[in-house]
Design a protein around this motif. Sequence first.
Motif, PDB file in Angstrom:
ATOM      1  N   UNK A   1      -5.192  -1.092  -7.403  1.00  0.00           N
ATOM      2  CA  UNK A   1      -5.887   0.172  -7.109  1.00  0.00           C
ATOM      3  C   UNK A   1      -4.927   1.340  -7.255  1.00  0.00           C
ATOM      4  N   UNK A   2      -5.407   2.415  -7.839  1.00  0.00           N
ATOM      5  CA  UNK A   2      -4.643   3.666  -7.827  1.00  0.00           C
ATOM      6  C   UNK A   2      -5.675   4.781  -7.863  1.00  0.00           C
ATOM      7  N   UNK A   3      -5.748   5.532  -6.778  1.00  0.00           N
ATOM      8  CA  UNK A   3      -6.797   6.549  -6.720  1.00  0.00           C
ATOM      9  C   UNK A   3      -6.358   7.740  -5.873  1.00  0.00           C
ATOM     10  N   UNK A   4      -7.071   8.827  -6.076  1.00  0.00           N
ATOM     11  CA  UNK A   4      -6.811  10.024  -5.287  1.00  0.00           C
ATOM     12  C   UNK A   4      -7.717  10.003  -4.068  1.00  0.00           C
ATOM     13  N   UNK A   5      -7.125  10.210  -2.888  1.00  0.00           N
ATOM     14  CA  UNK A   5      -7.932  10.321  -1.662  1.00  0.00           C
ATOM     15  C   UNK A   5      -7.581  11.658  -1.017  1.00  0.00           C
ATOM     16  N   UNK A   6      -8.438  12.662  -1.242  1.00  0.00           N
ATOM     17  CA  UNK A   6      -8.131  13.987  -0.730  1.00  0.00           C
ATOM     18  C   UNK A   6      -6.888  14.539  -1.417  1.00  0.00           C
TER      19      UNK A   6
ATOM     20  N   UNK B   1       0.879  -1.168   0.000  1.00  0.00           N
ATOM     21  CA  UNK B   1       0.000   0.000   0.000  1.00  0.00           C
ATOM     22  C   UNK B   1       0.918   1.219   0.000  1.00  0.00           C
ATOM     23  N   UNK B   2       0.791   2.026  -1.049  1.00  0.00           N
ATOM     24  CA  UNK B   2       1.749   3.110  -1.258  1.00  0.00           C
ATOM     25  C   UNK B   2       0.986   4.419  -1.355  1.00  0.00           C
ATOM     26  N   UNK B   3       1.520   5.471  -0.745  1.00  0.00           N
ATOM     27  CA  UNK B   3       0.878   6.770  -0.865  1.00  0.00           C
ATOM     28  C   UNK B   3       1.895   7.807  -1.345  1.00  0.00           C
ATOM     29  N   UNK B   4       1.368   8.893  -1.885  1.00  0.00           N
ATOM     30  CA  UNK B   4       2.255   9.963  -2.325  1.00  0.00           C
ATOM     31  C   UNK B   4       1.454  11.241  -2.543  1.00  0.00           C
ATOM     32  N   UNK B   5       2.104  12.386  -2.380  1.00  0.00           N
ATOM     33  CA  UNK B   5       1.394  13.652  -2.610  1.00  0.00           C
ATOM     34  C   UNK B   5       1.214  13.898  -4.094  1.00  0.00           C
ATOM     35  N   UNK B   6       2.039  13.199  -4.879  1.00  0.00           N
ATOM     36  CA  UNK B   6       1.891  13.281  -6.336  1.00  0.00           C
ATOM     37  C   UNK B   6       2.140  11.898  -6.907  1.00  0.00           C
TER      38      UNK B   6
END
Lengths: 140, 487
Positions: free
Chosen positions: A124-129, A16-21
Amino acid sequence: MCPWETFEHTADIGLRITGRSLDELFATAGQALFALLIENPEEIRPREMVEFQLHAEDHAYLLVDWLHELLYLFDGQHLVFCEFDVRVNERRPVLSAHCRGEPVNWDVHRPGTEVKAITYHNLKLERQGDLWVAEVIVDI
Amino acid sequence: MAEGYRGPLEKVGPYQWLVPQDYKPGMRVPGLIYASEELIDQIRRDQAPEQVANVATLPGIQKASLAMPDIHWGYGFPIGGVAAMDPEEGGVISPGGVGYDINCGVRLVRTDLTVDDVKDRVRELVDLLFRRIPTGVGRTGKYSFPKKELRKLVVEGPRCLVEDYGLGIPRDIEFTEAQGRLEGAEPDFVSDRAFDRGEEQCGTLGSGNHFLEVQVCSEIHDEEAARVMGLFEGQVCIMIHSGSRGFGYQVCEDYLMKLRTVPEKYGIQLPDRQLACAPVNSPEGRQYIGAMRAAANFAWCNRQLLMQQTREVFQEFFGRPWEELGMHLVYDVAHNIAKLEQHRIDGELKTVWVHRKGATRAFPPGHPEIPEAYRAIGQPVLIPGSMGTASWVLVGQPGSMDQTFGTSCHGAGRRMSRRAAVREARGRRIDEELERIGVIARARSRRELPEEQPKAYKDVDLVVEVVHNAGLSKKVARMRPIGVIKG
């Protein structure tokens, strides 16, 4: 918040990976992959650079293709990487990347988990906020 | 962890559970799972039965979407899934029905040694195996095959290793499923990347559930079949579990990518995109088949080289030629593969593509594809247990042809995720625990032993009991591990 973590899956591992961009998310995905493959990724030195471009049908597929590419460079070219400068076009699923690392040296780099493949399952790849969030399961 | 399966499972026989055809729209046949009451409870805990139903929607599928008792969740197809597709009825070929590790399989090598010959030196023997045989992520071996040689190898299989390189003897080929060669391999349909990954990986074990194990034949259940295979109680054997390494993973990956948009092109609706497939009689389908066959042949070469290195280690360790130690191949079977076979379906003889993903061919006595020496007893079926637990040798039975397209189970099947297994093992030394029960284990990665610990798997004895009682295959011998090397 940690930029990446693993989650459970019967026989395999989910990332599970997150990023601001998207740039940041893709770079983090690269770090996560090499943290699986190599037990001590902090020992990888940025001595060589590889650059390439990729395109896909959508950004989720582009993420799978990106990780495939890195996996091939590891398994087919025996390279390990620690720095990822990735430019992902947010409108079109294309990227250009500069990856820095070195040839693997098993006297220094301790073996981690063999990754057979990057799968499409529950991709999955999506924008959350303000954040981009991705989930991808790797076959090990 | 994914939630369990809540759909219908109707008991229709002592070991058969039906997923009715009307459970899901698009199912062309019902689903049928082979399991005992005890195992079906475990099977319900993940979405594997849902995947059995999904496979039943694929074009050209015959009779039923089948699953063996070691079924667990996989990508697209469940692990333990079996499906036969008729090309004449628009049947498809699906990389997800074969798996990433094309022709992952098992090879059993016998010796003339008994447990008394090795019992005081198992640690030294295992250490030497571990030093000599490449295991684990990214490790390359002593063999290297540049593209030109590898192209020949993946067309001809291990026969080429024996004839051109002297790595083995002709008898090895005779006792390998399909003589280690699927006809029609097309290296032109294999990417350069697969050749790059395969160049130095032929003759390497890999990691995950792959292993090389020193075993003792601990129980004989069928004297005659054991005699014919050269097995006896107290005998030392070696079991090798590995597949097509990076070469096969790359082939699967390449074709999953190529097939992303193909189902749509042929009007095939899929409940899960990991079921990506192409009609057998389409350019895309034919290309995958050509590449898949090349990867299958690569895997047989890989296991041949792993066996050959084992022979060399034994030779060095015991100071006698391996031939004198009686190190002969008992049999080699694939358990991730798709093959074109003839089966009688509703009274009619049909040529179908049988997908076996985590399932083993189990042809009965008399089948022409069994080596002549084994034709009276049936094809050997090799079932590896998990690390530290027993493995089994069985032979195919007529029931497999009537019920499961000539197929039996392939192993224990996972019941715990890797993370759960590591968490469960926290604070324990798995290697020391194994040693206390008489198994010397060596692994390169520190994560490997906790992830693969015995508790992470279903009980292989329960799985074997089902296929034995359901008449798919018959117990011949139980093998107890004494040493194991892993990735």
